[in-house]
Write an enzyme that holds these catalytic residues in place. Sequence first.
Site, PDB file in Angstrom:
ATOM      1  N   ASN A 195      -2.571   6.181  12.097  1.00 27.74           N
ATOM      2  CA  ASN A 195      -3.482   5.170  11.225  1.00 27.74           C
ATOM      3  C   ASN A 195      -3.687   5.759   9.592  1.00 27.74           C
ATOM      4  O   ASN A 195      -4.520   6.199   9.322  1.00 27.74           O
ATOM      5  CB  ASN A 195      -4.830   5.118  12.055  1.00 27.74           C
ATOM      6  CG  ASN A 195      -4.318   4.765  12.654  1.00 27.74           C
ATOM      7  OD1 ASN A 195      -4.271   5.080  14.119  1.00 27.74           O
ATOM      8  ND2 ASN A 195      -5.574   2.934  13.448  1.00 27.74           N
ATOM      9  N   VAL A 196      -3.085   4.841   8.384  1.00 31.00           N
ATOM     10  CA  VAL A 196      -2.883   5.455   7.522  1.00 31.00           C
ATOM     11  C   VAL A 196      -4.135   4.726   6.975  1.00 31.00           C
ATOM     12  O   VAL A 196      -4.175   4.098   6.927  1.00 31.00           O
ATOM     13  CB  VAL A 196      -1.731   5.294   7.252  1.00 31.00           C
ATOM     14  CG1 VAL A 196      -1.108   5.242   5.961  1.00 31.00           C
ATOM     15  CG2 VAL A 196      -0.005   5.591   7.925  1.00 31.00           C
ATOM     16  N   TYR A 215       4.466  -6.862  17.514  1.00 25.58           N
ATOM     17  CA  TYR A 215       4.378  -6.334  16.167  1.00 25.58           C
ATOM     18  C   TYR A 215       5.043  -4.657  17.100  1.00 25.58           C
ATOM     19  O   TYR A 215       5.817  -4.738  16.100  1.00 25.58           O
ATOM     20  CB  TYR A 215       2.979  -5.964  15.558  1.00 25.58           C
ATOM     21  CG  TYR A 215       3.045  -4.904  14.480  1.00 25.58           C
ATOM     22  CD1 TYR A 215       3.592  -4.523  13.664  1.00 25.58           C
ATOM     23  CD2 TYR A 215       2.613  -3.552  15.626  1.00 25.58           C
ATOM     24  CE1 TYR A 215       3.583  -3.863  12.598  1.00 25.58           C
ATOM     25  CE2 TYR A 215       2.629  -2.677  14.746  1.00 25.58           C
ATOM     26  CZ  TYR A 215       3.397  -2.722  13.242  1.00 25.58           C
ATOM     27  OH  TYR A 215       3.156  -1.536  12.120  1.00 25.58           O
ATOM     28  N   ASP A 260      10.378  -6.803  -3.147  1.00 27.54           N
ATOM     29  CA  ASP A 260       8.840  -7.385  -2.346  1.00 27.54           C
ATOM     30  C   ASP A 260       9.024  -8.582  -2.813  1.00 27.54           C
ATOM     31  O   ASP A 260       9.917  -8.979  -3.339  1.00 27.54           O
ATOM     32  CB  ASP A 260       7.735  -6.132  -3.014  1.00 27.54           C
ATOM     33  CG  ASP A 260       6.858  -6.529  -2.013  1.00 27.54           C
ATOM     34  OD1 ASP A 260       6.565  -7.757  -1.443  1.00 27.54           O
ATOM     35  OD2 ASP A 260       6.101  -5.126  -1.772  1.00 27.54           O
ATOM     36  N   GLY A 313       2.373  -7.396  -0.047  1.00 30.71           N
ATOM     37  CA  GLY A 313       1.894  -6.265  -0.944  1.00 30.71           C
ATOM     38  C   GLY A 313       1.345  -7.229  -2.270  1.00 30.71           C
ATOM     39  O   GLY A 313       0.594  -8.601  -2.492  1.00 30.71           O
ATOM     40  N   PHE A 357       0.642  -1.505  -0.063  1.00 30.64           N
ATOM     41  CA  PHE A 357      -0.386  -0.098  -0.395  1.00 30.64           C
ATOM     42  C   PHE A 357       0.690   1.593  -0.280  1.00 30.64           C
ATOM     43  O   PHE A 357       1.188   2.001  -0.979  1.00 30.64           O
ATOM     44  CB  PHE A 357      -0.900  -0.095   1.294  1.00 30.64           C
ATOM     45  CG  PHE A 357      -1.818   1.003   1.574  1.00 30.64           C
ATOM     46  CD1 PHE A 357      -2.039   2.433   0.473  1.00 30.64           C
ATOM     47  CD2 PHE A 357      -1.775   1.532   2.544  1.00 30.64           C
ATOM     48  CE1 PHE A 357      -2.531   3.197   1.593  1.00 30.64           C
ATOM     49  CE2 PHE A 357      -2.429   2.659   3.562  1.00 30.64           C
ATOM     50  CZ  PHE A 357      -2.965   3.187   3.012  1.00 30.64           C
ATOM     51  N   VAL A 400      -9.570   0.503   9.863  1.00 31.51           N
ATOM     52  CA  VAL A 400     -10.334   0.301   9.680  1.00 31.51           C
ATOM     53  C   VAL A 400     -11.641   1.376   8.552  1.00 31.51           C
ATOM     54  O   VAL A 400     -12.453   0.366   7.932  1.00 31.51           O
ATOM     55  CB  VAL A 400     -11.092   0.763  11.472  1.00 31.51           C
ATOM     56  CG1 VAL A 400     -10.588   2.674  11.173  1.00 31.51           C
ATOM     57  CG2 VAL A 400     -12.448   0.818  11.285  1.00 31.51           C
ATOM     58  N   LYS A 436       8.526  -2.664  15.827  1.00 34.79           N
ATOM     59  CA  LYS A 436       9.287  -1.322  15.310  1.00 34.79           C
ATOM     60  C   LYS A 436      10.109  -0.650  16.791  1.00 34.79           C
ATOM     61  O   LYS A 436      11.205  -0.297  16.144  1.00 34.79           O
ATOM     62  CB  LYS A 436       7.699  -0.931  15.516  1.00 34.79           C
ATOM     63  CG  LYS A 436       6.538  -1.169  14.443  1.00 34.79           C
ATOM     64  CD  LYS A 436       7.764  -1.326  12.845  1.00 34.79           C
ATOM     65  CE  LYS A 436       7.079  -2.068  11.933  1.00 34.79           C
ATOM     66  NZ  LYS A 436       7.388  -1.247  10.923  1.00 34.79           N
ATOM     67  N   ASP A 481      -4.818  -3.894  20.498  1.00 35.62           N
ATOM     68  CA  ASP A 481      -5.219  -2.605  20.888  1.00 35.62           C
ATOM     69  C   ASP A 481      -5.056  -1.740  21.952  1.00 35.62           C
ATOM     70  O   ASP A 481      -5.681  -1.776  22.828  1.00 35.62           O
ATOM     71  CB  ASP A 481      -6.981  -2.540  20.100  1.00 35.62           C
ATOM     72  CG  ASP A 481      -7.082  -3.869  19.045  1.00 35.62           C
ATOM     73  OD1 ASP A 481      -6.036  -4.104  18.408  1.00 35.62           O
ATOM     74  OD2 ASP A 481      -7.958  -4.003  18.203  1.00 35.62           O
TER      75      ASP A 481
END
Length: 339
Positions: free
Chosen positions: A193-194, A164, A46, A51, A26, A208, A168, A301
């Site tokens: 949040n991209v 995760y 990649d 992807g 993305f 979302v 990072k 979350d």
Amino acid sequence: MTPYEALSLHLQEEPRRWLVTGAAGFIGSHLVERLLSLGQTVTALDNFSTGHRRNLAAVRLAVGEAWSRFRLIEGDIVDESVCREACRDIDIVLHEAAAASVPESVENPLKYHATNGTGFLNILVAARDGAVRRVVYASSSAVYGDDPRLPKEESLSPKPLSPYAATKLFDELYGRLFEELYGLPTVGLRYFNVFGPRQDPRGAYAAVIPSWVSLLAAGKEPVLYGDGGQTRDFCHVDDVVQANLLAAVTEGPVTGQVYNVAGGTSLTLLELFEVIRSALVDRRPEVAGLGLAKRPERAGDIRHSRASVEAIEKALGYAPLHGVASGLDASLDWYLRNP
């Protein structure tokens, strides 16, 4: 002229050789498209685990003859030899390759350490040995955990709540170390949040917004985990591209740091649902009667998230191009054409 506009002109006058890892994803595909449109030479790496070749096909269609300056290496960042090949004769690395699902990382932490931890270390070593001029890498707002202090400033102590997020943070530690120990300039970008075109509503980076748009357009109720009071700071992919290019080229004491990349505002998920439903009504009148299907909150979350973007504004000249409503307007037609 904004710093980003000035940067775009500078790159056209002084093109560079770039490596984009996760280039079929993305965010990666948007970086490739922007770089090629600015006259740059791009190597893409990649393994197509998350992807899509269709993303690169879309880039090829968008950039036309500029595609001649594109080279694809199909391989995995966990393979050190692949990383060395990819970093050969490269000026700048934009590192986007990652496993990116919080719930999946809880179920499979070893996979996340291998891809996000060891894979990034392989890129750093290859970049160091290949005399790369700068590495810009994707971190995440997840490193903040559920610290109640808002907005999230880069000076807050990290409190990762998932494997995760831990990987990072690992990347940030190694990024700083390679600058201090080996003199390899690095910049980390903590994405909030991209969203935007080419975001797979079923993929590992399934935020979302595309998920809910896809379900509503199909006449189905989106799933809401928790009570909907969670807040998120949404960032359009165009602003992520802007942040990467500014981080890659801006001179001065900007490296060895991590910066938030976000809109600097937040919405509750219930408010977001109303924004999406209202935007869809003209195209899909039937969504007016749809609501949310509630499910229990998921492990890992984060409850509240809103970024301070003061540091990246001051250091790099970053200025968000989109709010949630304008970003959704710029993305909605793509979401509907690609359910």
